[in-house]
Motif scaffolding. Structure first.
Motif, PDB file in Angstrom:
ATOM      1  N   HIS A 174      -5.416  -7.927 -12.766  1.00  0.00           N
ATOM      2  CA  HIS A 174      -6.732  -7.323 -12.600  1.00  0.00           C
ATOM      3  C   HIS A 174      -6.859  -6.079 -13.469  1.00  0.00           C
ATOM      4  N   PRO A 175      -8.034  -5.836 -14.035  1.00  0.00           N
ATOM      5  CA  PRO A 175      -8.214  -4.644 -14.876  1.00  0.00           C
ATOM      6  C   PRO A 175      -7.930  -3.323 -14.149  1.00  0.00           C
ATOM      7  N   LEU A 176      -7.996  -3.338 -12.830  1.00  0.00           N
ATOM      8  CA  LEU A 176      -7.767  -2.119 -12.071  1.00  0.00           C
ATOM      9  C   LEU A 176      -6.276  -1.778 -11.937  1.00  0.00           C
ATOM     10  N   TRP A 177      -5.418  -2.718 -12.256  1.00  0.00           N
ATOM     11  CA  TRP A 177      -3.970  -2.537 -12.065  1.00  0.00           C
ATOM     12  C   TRP A 177      -3.447  -1.361 -12.876  1.00  0.00           C
ATOM     13  N   GLN A 178      -2.608  -0.549 -12.206  1.00  0.00           N
ATOM     14  CA  GLN A 178      -1.938   0.564 -12.863  1.00  0.00           C
ATOM     15  C   GLN A 178      -0.484   0.595 -12.423  1.00  0.00           C
ATOM     16  N   ALA A 179       0.364   1.130 -13.240  1.00  0.00           N
ATOM     17  CA  ALA A 179       1.796   1.164 -12.948  1.00  0.00           C
ATOM     18  C   ALA A 179       2.116   1.827 -11.611  1.00  0.00           C
ATOM     19  N   PRO A 180       1.419   2.926 -11.211  1.00  0.00           N
ATOM     20  CA  PRO A 180       1.738   3.544  -9.911  1.00  0.00           C
ATOM     21  C   PRO A 180       1.497   2.639  -8.706  1.00  0.00           C
ATOM     22  N   MET A 181       0.809   1.509  -8.909  1.00  0.00           N
ATOM     23  CA  MET A 181       0.579   0.580  -7.799  1.00  0.00           C
ATOM     24  C   MET A 181       1.781  -0.326  -7.549  1.00  0.00           C
ATOM     25  N   GLN A 182       2.703  -0.378  -8.485  1.00  0.00           N
ATOM     26  CA  GLN A 182       3.778  -1.375  -8.406  1.00  0.00           C
ATOM     27  C   GLN A 182       4.629  -1.197  -7.150  1.00  0.00           C
ATOM     28  N   GLY A 183       5.041   0.039  -6.881  1.00  0.00           N
ATOM     29  CA  GLY A 183       5.858   0.283  -5.695  1.00  0.00           C
ATOM     30  C   GLY A 183       5.116   0.001  -4.401  1.00  0.00           C
ATOM     31  N   PRO A 184       3.915   0.559  -4.203  1.00  0.00           N
ATOM     32  CA  PRO A 184       3.157   0.247  -2.984  1.00  0.00           C
ATOM     33  C   PRO A 184       2.863  -1.247  -2.824  1.00  0.00           C
ATOM     34  N   ALA A 185       2.571  -1.935  -3.930  1.00  0.00           N
ATOM     35  CA  ALA A 185       2.293  -3.372  -3.843  1.00  0.00           C
ATOM     36  C   ALA A 185       3.544  -4.136  -3.418  1.00  0.00           C
ATOM     37  N   TYR A 186       4.685  -3.761  -3.974  1.00  0.00           N
ATOM     38  CA  TYR A 186       5.947  -4.415  -3.620  1.00  0.00           C
ATOM     39  C   TYR A 186       6.243  -4.245  -2.140  1.00  0.00           C
ATOM     40  N   ARG A 187       6.069  -3.017  -1.642  1.00  0.00           N
ATOM     41  CA  ARG A 187       6.340  -2.764  -0.223  1.00  0.00           C
ATOM     42  C   ARG A 187       5.331  -3.499   0.662  1.00  0.00           C
ATOM     43  N   ALA A 188       4.095  -3.591   0.217  1.00  0.00           N
ATOM     44  CA  ALA A 188       3.079  -4.326   0.988  1.00  0.00           C
ATOM     45  C   ALA A 188       3.402  -5.815   1.040  1.00  0.00           C
ATOM     46  N   VAL A 189       3.889  -6.377  -0.079  1.00  0.00           N
ATOM     47  CA  VAL A 189       4.275  -7.786  -0.109  1.00  0.00           C
ATOM     48  C   VAL A 189       5.387  -8.058   0.894  1.00  0.00           C
TER      49      VAL A 189
END
Length: 541
Positions: A174-189
């Protein structure tokens, strides 16, 4: 004293605090970074807040305009229904509540629309991702020591895994994706998959019926109907039987020796050319707008853009991801998007499902053109504060139950309305339309019998499969939603019938009647009917 419309604004502020994902879909600013309250005391806190607002409503000034009267009715109904549901079976005790909110807390920020700037949205998305593990943990606490219907738990598990896949595979595209989201997204998964594992061990309870008293309350207080489930069941049963006979008679006149089911199925063979499905959607939408001339004023200034589902959203099949979602009424922008799903491995099955007639009736008329598309645009200009927003598509359904008879009643009625446009439908498509009406009557029957406790979910599914002509692939998800949200499937047929009856009663020119109806927005048809009767009486006095 405070008037009803001011209280309606106060309610929306409370609604946004209690249901911030709804707020994102409604365009209520300031809540895009929040998830719903899920602590163990959240139910009591919500009841207290609703009781305070109810006390203020009792002392509000008497409404003197149509908009204020609808606001008073909508607010009172929303308070009554919400309080009753929190006392009977709080939404937090449905395992699919948290997974639906989790999924759409993310999706609501990814959809195109008039949001805040990209940086603010990205920050809100990151904050919601960071909060998801804690939210899911709090939500599970509501389920401890309780069971849940197996189908509800299964839906929740499917949603949890689908959301995990979205975050893992779709979000980075998604165009909104940014590197700082990687950790929170991983933990959410990880939290979502662990949540599904925990849910799979929930004990299974039996009945899903809400009971006659609650169903009666939803119909009379929520939908504003003058009758309850027993009378509605009788009406729908008679209509189902009548429509079954008419379909057989119509089919015999049209093509002897072929049943109506065979003739309707034959429409699946007339399809757009491969690669031209999106063009067919757009062309049918434009044709329906033209055909409506003289019947209703269609929405032409607010754009409806037909686009292929983007790569980031392709894996959302197990979520309530709508091909048409109502635009955020407080931030509608200049247009909205209608998603066209891409073909899978079986191109033939895809084209049959997207045949020319289904594109015309379901996508172009019911959802696009003069259906939801026009109705949503008119509702945004309604005099009633709540009637502008009540029909907003949220995580699991529309924002307020009371909008249902007008939202779905109008869209189903609009399909039939274009029978009055010469040549728009073929004779076989008219047969298909009548089968849709029969299916809506069947759904009304099933909704009521399930929640009266007269049918089990298996009974309902057998009825849909063997008598109601539902597509087999839809039956499980459709009936599971019916079981979780009582009185939401009956509103299609009852809403359509109410519009038909009102039109016959007032006997106004078609365009005058339809435009006046839609101008009142998303409120119970029966309440809009009272306003139209009053206006008609004043005009003819």
């Amino acid at each position: 004293m405070t008037d009803a419309s001011s209280l309606a604004e106060d309610y929306l502020r409370l609604h946004a605090q209690l249901r911030p994902v709804d707020a994102t879909f409604m365009g209520l600013s300031g809540h895009d970074h929040q998830l719903p309250p899920a602590s163990l005391d959240c139910v009591d806190a919500e009841l207290d807040a609703l009781a305070t607002l109810r006390g203020r409503l009792r002392h509000a000034s008497r409404p003197t305009t149509a908009g204020a009267r609808l606001d008073a009715g909508l607010l009172g109904a929303q308070l009554t229904v919400t309080e009753a549901e929190l006392r009977r079976a709080p939404r937090q005790q449905n395992p699919a509540w948290a997974t639906g909110e989790a999924a759409f807390s993310v999706i609501s920020l990814l959809l195109p629309g008039e949001h805040s700037g990209a940086a603010e949205r990205a920050d809100a998305l990151r904050v919601r991702l960071e909060a998801l593990p804690g939210f899911l943990g709090e939500a599970r606490a509501h389920l401890q020591g309780r069971g849940a219907p197996g189908d509800w738990t299964r839906r929740a598990c499917l949603e949890a895994h689908a959301t995990a896949n979205l975050l893992e595979r779709g979000l980075p595209r998604h165009p909104l994706w940014q590197a700082p989201m990687q950790g929170p997204a991983y933990r959410a998964v990880r939290a979502l998959r662990a949540h599904a594992d925990e849910l799979s061990r929930l004990p299974t309870t039996g009945t899903v019926a809400c009971g006659e008293a609650h169903l009666d309350l939803l119909m009379r207080e929520g939908h504003g109907l003058a009758f309850g489930p027993r009378e509605a069941l009788e009406q729908a049963t008679l209509a189902f039987e009548r429509l079954s006979r008419e379909l057989e008679e119509d089919a015999a006149r049209l093509t002897p020796h072929h049943s109506w089911q065979e003739q309707v199925a034959g429409l699946e063979q007339v399809t757009p050319a491969p690669g031209r499905v999106t063009d067919a959607y757009r062309a049918s939408h434009e044709a329906a707008l033209d055909a409506a001339a003289g019947l209703v004023t269609p929405e032409r200034t607010y754009d409806l853009d037909f686009r292929s589902v983007p790569d980031w959203a392709v894996g959302t099949a197990d979520l309530y991801f709508l091909f048409y979602r109502s635009p955020a009424p407080r931030r509608p922008g200049t247009g909205s998007v209608y998603w066209v799903f891409p073909p899978g491995e079986d191109l033939g099955a895809y084209l049959r499902a997207h045949n020319t007639s289904v594109i015309k009736l379901v996508h172009a008329v019911h959802h696009g053109s003069i259906g939801h598309h026009t109705h949503n645009a008119r509702a945004r200009n309604a005099d009633s504060v709540l009637a502008r927003v009540a029909g907003t598509d949220c995580a699991s359904g529309i924002a307020m139950l009371s909008a249902g008879t007008s939202v779905e009643g109008w869209a189903c009625y609009a399909e039939d309305l274009l029978l009055e446009a010469p040549g728009f439908y073929s004779p076989t498509e008219a047969l298909l339309l009548k089968s849709f009406e029969r299916r809506n009557a069947a759904s009304c029957i099933a909704d009521i019998k399930l929640h009266l406790g007269e049918w089990s979910l298996d009974d309902m599914r057998a009825f849909y499969r063997d008598q109601a002509n539902f597509a087999p692939a839809r039956i499980w998800s459709e009936t599971t939603r019916n079981s979780m949200f009582p009185a939401t499937r009956l509103m299609y047929w009852l809403g359509t019938e109410a519009i038909k009856d009102l039109r016959a009663e007032l006997n106004l020119p078609a365009q005058t009647f339809h435009d006046a109806l839609l101008a009142h927005g998303h409120a119970p048809v029966s309440w809009i009917a009272e306003e139209l009767r009053q206006a008609h009486t004043q005009e003819t006095a």
